[in-house]
Design an enzyme around this catalytic site. Structure first.
Site, PDB file in Angstrom:
ATOM      1  N   TYR A  51       0.793  -1.226   0.000  1.00 15.99           N
ATOM      2  CA  TYR A  51       0.000   0.000   0.000  1.00 15.99           C
ATOM      3  C   TYR A  51       0.830   1.283   0.000  1.00 15.99           C
ATOM      4  CZ  TYR A  51      -4.708  -1.929   0.656  1.00 15.99           C
ATOM      5  OH  TYR A  51      -5.920  -2.553   0.476  1.00 15.99           O
ATOM      6  N   LYS A  98       2.381 -15.510   2.156  1.00 16.82           N
ATOM      7  CA  LYS A  98       2.515 -16.305   0.926  1.00 16.82           C
ATOM      8  C   LYS A  98       4.004 -16.603   0.738  1.00 16.82           C
ATOM      9  CE  LYS A  98       0.764 -18.259  -2.686  1.00 16.82           C
ATOM     10  NZ  LYS A  98       0.067 -19.553  -2.563  1.00 16.82           N
ATOM     11  N   ASP A 113      -3.927 -18.352   0.705  1.00 13.50           N
ATOM     12  CA  ASP A 113      -4.948 -19.055  -0.084  1.00 13.50           C
ATOM     13  C   ASP A 113      -5.650 -20.102   0.783  1.00 13.50           C
ATOM     14  OD1 ASP A 113      -2.445 -20.289  -0.070  1.00 13.50           O
ATOM     15  OD2 ASP A 113      -2.493 -20.927  -2.166  1.00 13.50           O
ATOM     16  N   ASP A 147      -6.726  -6.796   4.011  1.00 13.90           N
ATOM     17  CA  ASP A 147      -7.847  -6.124   3.351  1.00 13.90           C
ATOM     18  C   ASP A 147      -8.807  -7.165   2.772  1.00 13.90           C
ATOM     19  OD1 ASP A 147      -9.298  -3.948   2.132  1.00 13.90           O
ATOM     20  OD2 ASP A 147      -8.412  -4.567   0.237  1.00 13.90           O
ATOM     21  N   ASP A 187     -12.916  -8.574   4.220  1.00 19.93           N
ATOM     22  CA  ASP A 187     -14.199  -8.577   3.500  1.00 19.93           C
ATOM     23  C   ASP A 187     -14.792  -9.990   3.531  1.00 19.93           C
ATOM     24  OD1 ASP A 187     -13.977  -5.837   2.805  1.00 19.93           O
ATOM     25  OD2 ASP A 187     -14.830  -6.196   0.813  1.00 19.93           O
TER      26      ASP A 187
END
Ligand code: NAD
Ligand code: IPM
Ligand code: MN
Length: 351
Positions: A137, A188, A221, A245, A249
């Protein structure tokens, strides 16, 4: 001295839900003598389109000195496709005020709201610690030969030892303080060998200082899959900015949707910025049907942060009652308006 709260309603449904959040806080203030002082700022897409202002530098410079907290609605407007105002105001405060913890609880308050089969409140109760000041970001990178067939676009992921360590420490400290049994770190590192190797090493180091807490790791994942398959596995999750982020959601839908997901941007001991997880919802803005509960739960997080955990619980319990009584907005299958939901909530606040 009272607690000083800056208010930025922002865009879209932010302009509908934030006044309701302020109304709830004012109600609690009047009833319990909290001595809250509110100052509203006209910032957002309208202001930007009117005079070019996004976040005034002098306000940014005094925000964490003049205020204890800020309640923010949402930023984002189809008329500002670059989203420059959101970047300056929201990401601006996160970065410049060093609010390194994006604290996002995911708690199912009513089983009817969970889209998963056979899952109830006992299965969905976790908190995500999203790193909030670095990662993908920061805008580090650039474009080269833009608009040509040879165009190059680089978006670099920034991971610092200090940044990774402080968010992982915050997650473990929270787990210990709140009797939470586990911390899951997600990255990851099987594909991203530099930055996420740093996360791996720091996680193992910090975890060794918290032997009573079950520390485990999942690739992001797998985390996404497991949050849906078995949300009861998770109590505290710590991850980087972008992954945080995305999974918040996903988490929001497990608890009933964006209409009921709140958050805080924190730096312990300093000013905090509180915002619902949803964005400006231009599809329903201006109709009086936005769900204010995400903002009310956010106001509850704000109260907990300011030292009133009893009022945070009071708000959360009243939200649960409103949901149990099905006084809900359209996206949850009800017919109540934004204002009616707040009225119902205030009527259900326990003394
Ligand atoms: P969002 O969080 O605003 O909304 C996602 C969905 O959830 C929408 O259907 C919305 O109605 C619903 N929702 C969210 N919060 C809700 C609430 N409190 N009560 C009831 N329903 C709620 O996310 P989004 O729609 O993906 O993002 C909106 C953003 O996208 C805005 O910031 C807007 O600026 C931007 N946008 C840009 C353009 C463009 O042309 N560039 C076009 C549309 C939207
Ligand atoms: C959020 C939002 C923001 C983010 C956007 C508006 C930049 O989605 O607070 O989760 O990605 O952090
Ligand atoms: Mn988001």
């Amino acid at each position: 001295m009272g607690k000083r709260i800056a208010v930025i309603a922002g865009d879209g449904i932010g302009k509908e839900v934030v006044p309701e959040g302020v109304r709830l806080l004012q109600h609690l203030d009047a009833r319990y003598g909290l001595d809250l002082v509110f100052t509203s700022f006209d910032l957002g897409a309208d202001r930007y389109l009117r005079d070019g202002t996004t976040m005034p530098a002098e306000l940014m410079a005094r925000m964490d000195k003049d205020f204890d907290a800020c309640l923010l609605g949402a930023l984002g407007d189809p008329r500002v496709p670059t989203n420059v105002h959101a970047k300056d105001i929201l990401l601006g405060m996160r970065f410049q005020l060093d609010l390194f913890i994006n604290f996002r609880p995911i708690k199912l308050l009513d089983s009817r709201m969970c889209p998963l089969k056979d899952k109830g409140p006992e299965h969905v109760d976790m908190v995500v610690f999203r790193e909030n000041t670095e990662g993908l970001y920061t805008g580090v990178g650039g474009q080269f030969k833009r608009g040509t067939p040879d165009e190059v676009a680089i978006e670099a992921e920034l991971n610092t030892r200090k940044g990774v360590e402080r968010i992982i420490r915050a997650a473990f400290a929270y787990a210990r303080q709140n009797g939470r049994p586990s911390v899951c770190m997600s990255d990851k590192s099987n594909a991203m060998r530099h930055g996420h190797d740093l996360w791996q090493r720091v996680f193992r180091e910090v975890a060794s200082e918290y032997p009573e807490i079950h520390a485990f790791h999942l690739y992001v994942d797998v985390l996404a899959m497991e949050m849906v398959r078995a949300p009861e596995r998770f109590s505290v999750i710590v991850t980087n900015n972008l992954f945080g982020d995305i999974v918040t959601d996903l988490g929001a839908i497990l608890q009933g949707g964006l209409g009921v997901a709140g958050s805080g941007n924190l730096h312990p001991g300093r000013f905090g910025l509180f915002e619902p997880v949803h964005r400006s919802a231009p599809d329903i803005a201006g109709q009086g049907i936005a769900n204010p509960l995400a903002t009310h739960l956010t106001a509850g997080i704000l109260l907990g942060f300011l030292g009133w955990p009893e009022h945070q619980s009071r708000v959360e319990n009243a939200v649960a009652k409103v949901l149990a009584d099905r006084i809900v907005t359209r996206e949850l299958g009800g017919t109540a308006t934004t204002v009616e939901v707040t009225d119902a909530l205030i009527a259900r606040l326990a003394h």
